[in-house]
Design an enzyme around this catalytic site. Structure first.
Site, PDB file in Angstrom:
ATOM      1  N   CYS A  78      64.477  46.707  89.246  1.00 21.95           N
ATOM      2  CA  CYS A  78      64.029  45.339  89.013  1.00 21.95           C
ATOM      3  C   CYS A  78      64.661  44.714  87.769  1.00 21.95           C
ATOM      4  O   CYS A  78      64.666  45.324  86.693  1.00 21.95           O
ATOM      5  CB  CYS A  78      62.510  45.308  88.893  1.00 21.95           C
ATOM      6  SG  CYS A  78      61.842  43.646  88.714  1.00 21.95           S
ATOM      7  N   CYS A  84      58.190  42.683  82.339  1.00 20.14           N
ATOM      8  CA  CYS A  84      57.022  42.640  83.230  1.00 20.14           C
ATOM      9  C   CYS A  84      56.156  43.874  83.010  1.00 20.14           C
ATOM     10  O   CYS A  84      56.666  44.980  82.858  1.00 20.14           O
ATOM     11  CB  CYS A  84      57.492  42.559  84.676  1.00 20.14           C
ATOM     12  SG  CYS A  84      56.150  42.548  85.874  1.00 20.14           S
ATOM     13  N   CYS A  87      55.463  47.407  86.893  1.00 18.52           N
ATOM     14  CA  CYS A  87      56.011  48.726  87.251  1.00 18.52           C
ATOM     15  C   CYS A  87      56.452  49.471  85.999  1.00 18.52           C
ATOM     16  O   CYS A  87      57.650  49.692  85.781  1.00 18.52           O
ATOM     17  CB  CYS A  87      57.185  48.561  88.207  1.00 18.52           C
ATOM     18  SG  CYS A  87      56.771  47.650  89.682  1.00 18.52           S
ATOM     19  N   CYS A 174      60.732  40.252  93.032  1.00 16.61           N
ATOM     20  CA  CYS A 174      59.870  41.402  92.736  1.00 16.61           C
ATOM     21  C   CYS A 174      60.168  42.497  93.750  1.00 16.61           C
ATOM     22  O   CYS A 174      60.351  42.230  94.942  1.00 16.61           O
ATOM     23  CB  CYS A 174      58.402  40.997  92.811  1.00 16.61           C
ATOM     24  SG  CYS A 174      57.248  42.365  92.582  1.00 16.61           S
ATOM     25  N   TYR A 326      29.582  50.221  98.670  1.00 17.07           N
ATOM     26  CA  TYR A 326      30.670  49.337  98.237  1.00 17.07           C
ATOM     27  C   TYR A 326      31.636  49.152  99.412  1.00 17.07           C
ATOM     28  O   TYR A 326      32.843  49.324  99.293  1.00 17.07           O
ATOM     29  CB  TYR A 326      31.411  49.897  97.028  1.00 17.07           C
ATOM     30  CG  TYR A 326      30.534  50.226  95.849  1.00 17.07           C
ATOM     31  CD1 TYR A 326      30.231  49.265  94.885  1.00 17.07           C
ATOM     32  CD2 TYR A 326      29.987  51.497  95.678  1.00 17.07           C
ATOM     33  CE1 TYR A 326      29.414  49.556  93.801  1.00 17.07           C
ATOM     34  CE2 TYR A 326      29.166  51.801  94.599  1.00 17.07           C
ATOM     35  CZ  TYR A 326      28.888  50.821  93.667  1.00 17.07           C
ATOM     36  OH  TYR A 326      28.082  51.113  92.586  1.00 17.07           O
ATOM     37  N   GLU A 347      27.156  46.199 100.414  1.00 16.54           N
ATOM     38  CA  GLU A 347      28.138  45.506  99.572  1.00 16.54           C
ATOM     39  C   GLU A 347      27.439  44.332  98.890  1.00 16.54           C
ATOM     40  O   GLU A 347      26.608  43.644  99.504  1.00 16.54           O
ATOM     41  CB  GLU A 347      29.301  45.011 100.442  1.00 16.54           C
ATOM     42  CG  GLU A 347      30.264  44.050  99.796  1.00 16.54           C
ATOM     43  CD  GLU A 347      30.977  44.628  98.604  1.00 16.54           C
ATOM     44  OE1 GLU A 347      30.954  43.981  97.540  1.00 16.54           O
ATOM     45  OE2 GLU A 347      31.554  45.728  98.733  1.00 16.54           O
ATOM     46  N   CYS A 423      39.918  54.189  92.403  1.00 19.86           N
ATOM     47  CA  CYS A 423      41.221  53.757  91.898  1.00 19.86           C
ATOM     48  C   CYS A 423      41.300  53.968  90.391  1.00 19.86           C
ATOM     49  O   CYS A 423      42.263  53.538  89.751  1.00 19.86           O
ATOM     50  CB  CYS A 423      41.476  52.297  92.248  1.00 19.86           C
ATOM     51  SG  CYS A 423      40.231  51.168  91.581  1.00 19.86           S
TER      52      CYS A 423
END
Length: 465
Positions: A78, A84, A87, A174, A326, A347, A423
């Site tokens: 990139c 940025c 990444c 991108c 969730y 949820e 995550c």
């Protein structure tokens, strides 16, 4: 080299050898008892770094020169990599990205989760390591982050520079968003400047154009474009619609979200400009509705592998009662519906529950019910006091993890199996520690790479009594 913390100053340049990669993507260097976290550095590099912050237990710095290259580094694809914040580990070859992500999960589960010498399954890589994102949110701006030898139109479209809420890095191409998104950005830049439109100023709170949010159903080839503006002016939006329709053949939905508040979010009341109000995506044989504000897994190429692993590790039975907590728009529950007796999805976001019920209907799934509520008190309702208790609970919370009250409510349900999808391995490990204190044991820890070239890690932990 003997260096004392109280003798190091901000702005000082120092030679460092990078020995490891921290969770979050910064290089680690150690001199005596001092720990340096170095932005843009990768293991086995020798660098000159400039000190930016001095904390009690560590020092932050950023790389300004490479003295010796690492055998593991590679040239970033990139053009925006240097500025940025997306990444941040793109200069590390993919094999070593996976190695350090795996190592980070081990260390997090050991230190935060207090699991002694945890057994971590080999991380599951992503086959497609570029152009994998099915959603991106860009910002309209007239306040660019200036890059040497670049010039800018009055309106640019791009991403926030790290730690700057007001400066936007103009994005030409991108490498992690879907390729079509780059074409759409280019069209929208042309229209914005041709029509002399005014971007929103986040300091003065003036202007019109705020965000450009693009989504694609990778397996349906449907594209949604969401223009987030500070007001509703449909006549102003017509040139965007006409230009996009003429040049992008698979546009299914163009919407306009109005946010006239001072918050910097891409949410609000949404108006339809063209096509449908939503797009769809497929996971396996199932179709799912994606609205402008719906949450959907950002990597369509990897999500089926994630759900297949959840199915495998939960060892579902046709007599099982499953709680999907969730649940979002119901994707996990619907995907697993044919393997269990009954599913209850919960949820807190009402729009997500509306979409979840729609998704169950279009996929002809009859054994699933969805409820809108906060997990802190939902299980105290009369309804949940009457229904079957779960054999299996699947948890997929946001990054902050479980609220302590919600965690205690799950423990009271006493399911034989808990599948915790996260995550954020750090908050996951914090919660796993509490489950272990309540007589559960971590039987399986499986990291996934959902976002190549970024420091993010997905993790599935299977808990059993």
């Amino acid at each position: 080299m003997n260096i004392q913390n109280n003798k190091i100053k901000r702005g000082q340049e120092i030679e460092l050898t990078i020995s490891d990669l921290a969770f979050g993507g910064k290089g680690i260097s150690k001199i005596d008892d001092l720990i340096f976290f170095v932005k843009d550095a990768v293991p086995n590099q020798k660098v000159i770094a400039k000190v930016s912050k001095i904390k009690k237990n560590y020092i932050e710095a950023y790389k300004i020169e490479v003295l010796e290259k690492s055998d593991n580094e590679t040239i970033p694809e990139c053009e925006h990599f240097k500025y940025c914040g997306g990444c941040t580990i793109q200069q590390l070859n993919y094999k070593n990205q996976l190695h350090y992500k795996q190592k980070q999960v081990f260390e997090i589960m050991n230190k935060i989760g207090t699991i002694n010498n945890p057994k971590i399954n080999p991380i599951i890589p992503c086959d497609k390591i570029f152009h994998y994102r099915n959603k991106m949110e860009y910002t309209f701006s007239d306040n660019p982050w200036y890059v040497k030898d670049e010039s800018y139109d009055n309106v640019i479209i791009g991403l926030h520079v790290p730690k700057r809420f007001d400066k936007i890095l103009n994005i030409n191409k991108c490498h992690i968003n879907h390729k079509t998104f780059n074409e759409i950005i280019s069209i929208c830049k042309q229209v914005s400047n041709k029509e002399k439109l005014i971007p929103y100023d986040v300091v003065k709170h003036t202007g019109f154009l705020r965000y450009l949010v693009i989504r694609i159903g990778v397996y349906t080839n449907e594209i949604m474009i969401n223009f987030v503006t500070a007001g509703y002016e449909p006549e102003i939006m017509h040139p965007f619609v006409d230009a996009i329709k003429n040049e992008i053949p698979n546009i299914s939905s163009i919407v306009n979200t109005i946010n006239n508040e001072k918050n910097n979010t891409a949410t609000g009341n949404t108006k339809l400009l063209y096509g449908k109000e939503f797009i769809t995506e497929k996971i396996g044989k199932y179709h799912f509705k994606i609205s402008a504000n719906s949450f959907f897994q950002t990597n369509s190429y990897q999500v089926k592998n994630l759900y297949e692993y959840i199915k495998k590790t939960s060892k579902l039975d046709k007599n099982d009662i499953l709680y999907d907590l969730y649940c979002g728009t119901g994707t996990i529950g619907i995907y697993l519906s044919k393997y269990v007796k009954k599913i209850y999805g919960i949820e807190i976001v009402e729009d997500a529950i509306i979409d979840a019920k729609y998704n169950a209907e279009i996929n002809n799934v009859k054994n699933i019910d969805f409820f809108c509520g906060d997990l802190k008190n939902t299980f105290q309702s009369d309804y949940f006091k009457k229904i079957e208790k779960p054999d299996v609970v699947i948890i997929d919370p946001p990054r902050p993890g479980l609220h302590p009250t919600a965690l205690n409510e799950i423990v009271k349900l006493s399911p034989s199996r808990i599948i915790y999808v996260s995550c954020n391995p750090s908050t996951q490990a914090r919660d796993i520690k509490l489950f272990i204190e309540n007589k559960y044991s971590a039987k399986d820890i499986q990291p996934f790479d959902m976002f190549p070239h970024t420091p993010h890690i997905e993790s599935i932990i299977t808990l059993k009594k």
